[in-house]
Structure formats: structure tokens, C-alpha cells
Design a protein around this motif. Structure first.
Motif, mmCIF file in Angstrom:
data_model
loop_
_atom_site.group_PDB
_atom_site.id
_atom_site.type_symbol
_atom_site.label_atom_id
_atom_site.label_comp_id
_atom_site.label_asym_id
_atom_site.label_seq_id
_atom_site.Cartn_x
_atom_site.Cartn_y
_atom_site.Cartn_z
ATOM 1 N N SER A 6 -23.140 -3.601 -2.252
ATOM 2 C CA SER A 6 -22.615 -2.509 -1.438
ATOM 3 C C SER A 6 -21.727 -3.037 -0.320
ATOM 4 N N ASN A 7 -21.981 -4.253 0.151
ATOM 5 C CA ASN A 7 -21.166 -4.859 1.194
ATOM 6 C C ASN A 7 -19.745 -5.093 0.693
ATOM 7 N N SER A 8 -19.601 -5.573 -0.536
ATOM 8 C CA SER A 8 -18.264 -5.829 -1.057
ATOM 9 C C SER A 8 -17.515 -4.515 -1.287
ATOM 10 N N THR A 9 -18.239 -3.458 -1.629
ATOM 11 C CA THR A 9 -17.610 -2.152 -1.825
ATOM 12 C C THR A 9 -17.044 -1.645 -0.506
ATOM 13 N N VAL A 10 -17.783 -1.819 0.573
ATOM 14 C CA VAL A 10 -17.316 -1.392 1.894
ATOM 15 C C VAL A 10 -16.085 -2.188 2.286
ATOM 16 N N GLN A 11 -16.065 -3.474 1.982
ATOM 17 C CA GLN A 11 -14.902 -4.297 2.322
ATOM 18 C C GLN A 11 -13.680 -3.885 1.512
ATOM 19 N N GLN A 12 -13.882 -3.439 0.276
ATOM 20 C CA GLN A 12 -12.758 -2.983 -0.525
ATOM 21 C C GLN A 12 -12.176 -1.699 0.045
ATOM 22 N N ARG A 13 -13.008 -0.866 0.640
ATOM 23 C CA ARG A 13 -12.531 0.394 1.207
ATOM 24 C C ARG A 13 -11.763 0.165 2.498
ATOM 25 N N ARG A 14 -12.073 -0.897 3.207
ATOM 26 C CA ARG A 14 -11.344 -1.187 4.442
ATOM 27 C C ARG A 14 -9.934 -1.605 4.090
ATOM 28 N N GLY A 15 -9.039 -1.437 5.005
ATOM 29 C CA GLY A 15 -7.641 -1.681 4.732
ATOM 30 C C GLY A 15 -7.056 -0.458 4.043
ATOM 31 N N GLY A 16 -7.868 0.583 3.982
ATOM 32 C CA GLY A 16 -7.606 1.792 3.227
ATOM 33 C C GLY A 16 -6.227 2.392 3.382
ATOM 34 N N ALA A 17 -5.903 2.935 4.548
ATOM 35 C CA ALA A 17 -4.666 3.705 4.704
ATOM 36 C C ALA A 17 -3.436 2.825 4.511
ATOM 37 N N GLY A 18 -3.419 1.666 5.116
ATOM 38 C CA GLY A 18 -2.263 0.769 4.987
ATOM 39 C C GLY A 18 -2.057 0.331 3.551
ATOM 40 N N LYS A 19 -3.143 -0.053 2.899
ATOM 41 C CA LYS A 19 -3.063 -0.488 1.505
ATOM 42 C C LYS A 19 -2.605 0.670 0.619
ATOM 43 N N PHE A 20 -3.144 1.851 0.885
ATOM 44 C CA PHE A 20 -2.772 3.033 0.105
ATOM 45 C C PHE A 20 -1.276 3.291 0.179
ATOM 46 N N PHE A 21 -0.715 3.269 1.398
ATOM 47 C CA PHE A 21 0.706 3.564 1.557
ATOM 48 C C PHE A 21 1.584 2.460 0.976
ATOM 49 N N ARG A 22 1.155 1.211 1.056
ATOM 50 C CA ARG A 22 1.916 0.122 0.447
ATOM 51 C C ARG A 22 1.954 0.291 -1.071
ATOM 52 N N GLU A 23 0.803 0.610 -1.656
ATOM 53 C CA GLU A 23 0.744 0.801 -3.104
ATOM 54 C C GLU A 23 1.533 2.033 -3.529
ATOM 55 N N MET A 24 1.478 3.083 -2.716
ATOM 56 C CA MET A 24 2.225 4.293 -3.024
ATOM 57 C C MET A 24 3.729 4.006 -3.019
ATOM 58 N N LYS A 25 4.190 3.261 -2.038
ATOM 59 C CA LYS A 25 5.601 2.909 -1.944
ATOM 60 C C LYS A 25 6.028 2.082 -3.152
ATOM 61 N N ALA A 26 5.168 1.148 -3.562
ATOM 62 C CA ALA A 26 5.477 0.320 -4.725
ATOM 63 C C ALA A 26 5.568 1.171 -5.993
ATOM 64 N N GLU A 27 4.687 2.144 -6.144
ATOM 65 C CA GLU A 27 4.714 3.012 -7.328
ATOM 66 C C GLU A 27 5.949 3.907 -7.324
ATOM 67 N N LEU A 28 6.332 4.418 -6.160
ATOM 68 C CA LEU A 28 7.506 5.286 -6.086
ATOM 69 C C LEU A 28 8.794 4.535 -6.399
ATOM 70 N N LYS A 29 8.814 3.221 -6.183
ATOM 71 C CA LYS A 29 9.991 2.427 -6.542
ATOM 72 C C LYS A 29 10.136 2.314 -8.050
ATOM 73 N N LYS A 30 9.044 2.494 -8.784
ATOM 74 C CA LYS A 30 9.069 2.398 -10.245
ATOM 75 C C LYS A 30 9.539 3.700 -10.901
ATOM 76 N N VAL A 31 9.553 4.788 -10.145
ATOM 77 C CA VAL A 31 9.902 6.094 -10.702
ATOM 78 C C VAL A 31 11.381 6.136 -11.057
ATOM 79 N N VAL A 32 11.681 6.686 -12.236
ATOM 80 C CA VAL A 32 13.066 6.905 -12.630
ATOM 81 C C VAL A 32 13.390 8.351 -12.274
#
Length: 74
Positions: free
Chosen positions: A4-30
Motif C-alpha cells: 500500500s505504501n508503493s501505491t500511495v507513492q505512485q499517486r503522488r506527483g499526481g497533477a503534474g504527472k497527469f498534465f505532462r502525460e496529457m500534453k504528450a498524448e495530445l501531441k500524438k493526435v492527428v
């Protein structure tokens, strides 16, 4: 508990990581060209109008049948 400790650590960095990944996915859109977008919009409008007319016709038919049925019963 270590799992459960590793799961909590994966959730941290949440908003910043989410927006970085979202930006990367939107660059792939045609994205569609302006001409394609106009054509797609026309297709949607024509389809909506066609379905609306079709539903109106079916509704009118059922309305007349219901009126006839009520006239015969009543």
C-alpha cells in the motif's frame, strides 16, 4: 503494508504527472484539416436533420393510428 505504501507513492506527483502525460498524448493526435472539419460538420448536420424528419414521420403515423383507434373505441 509495503504494497500500500508503493501505491500511495505512485499517486503522488499526481497533477503534474497527469498534465505532462496529457500534453504528450495530445501531441500524438492527428487533428483534422479545416476542410475535413467542415465536411464532418456538414455530415453531422445532414444526419441530424434526416433522423429528425424520420422521427417526425413515424410520430405522425403513430399519432394518426392512435387517433383512429380512439375514434373506433370511443
Amino acid at each position: 503494508m509495503a504494497g500500500s505504501n508503493s501505491t500511495v507513492q505512485q499517486r503522488r506527483g499526481g497533477a503534474g504527472k497527469f498534465f505532462r502525460e496529457m500534453k504528450a498524448e495530445l501531441k500524438k493526435v492527428v487533428w483534422p484539416t479545416k476542410k475535413e472539419l467542415i465536411n464532418y460538420t456538414i455530415v453531422v448536420f445532414v444526419t441530424v436533420i434526416f433522423i429528425a424528419v424520420l422521427i417526425g414521420i413515424v410520430d405522425g403515423i403513430f399519432s394518426k393510428l392512435f387517433e383512429l383507434l380512439m375514434h373506433l373505441v370511443g
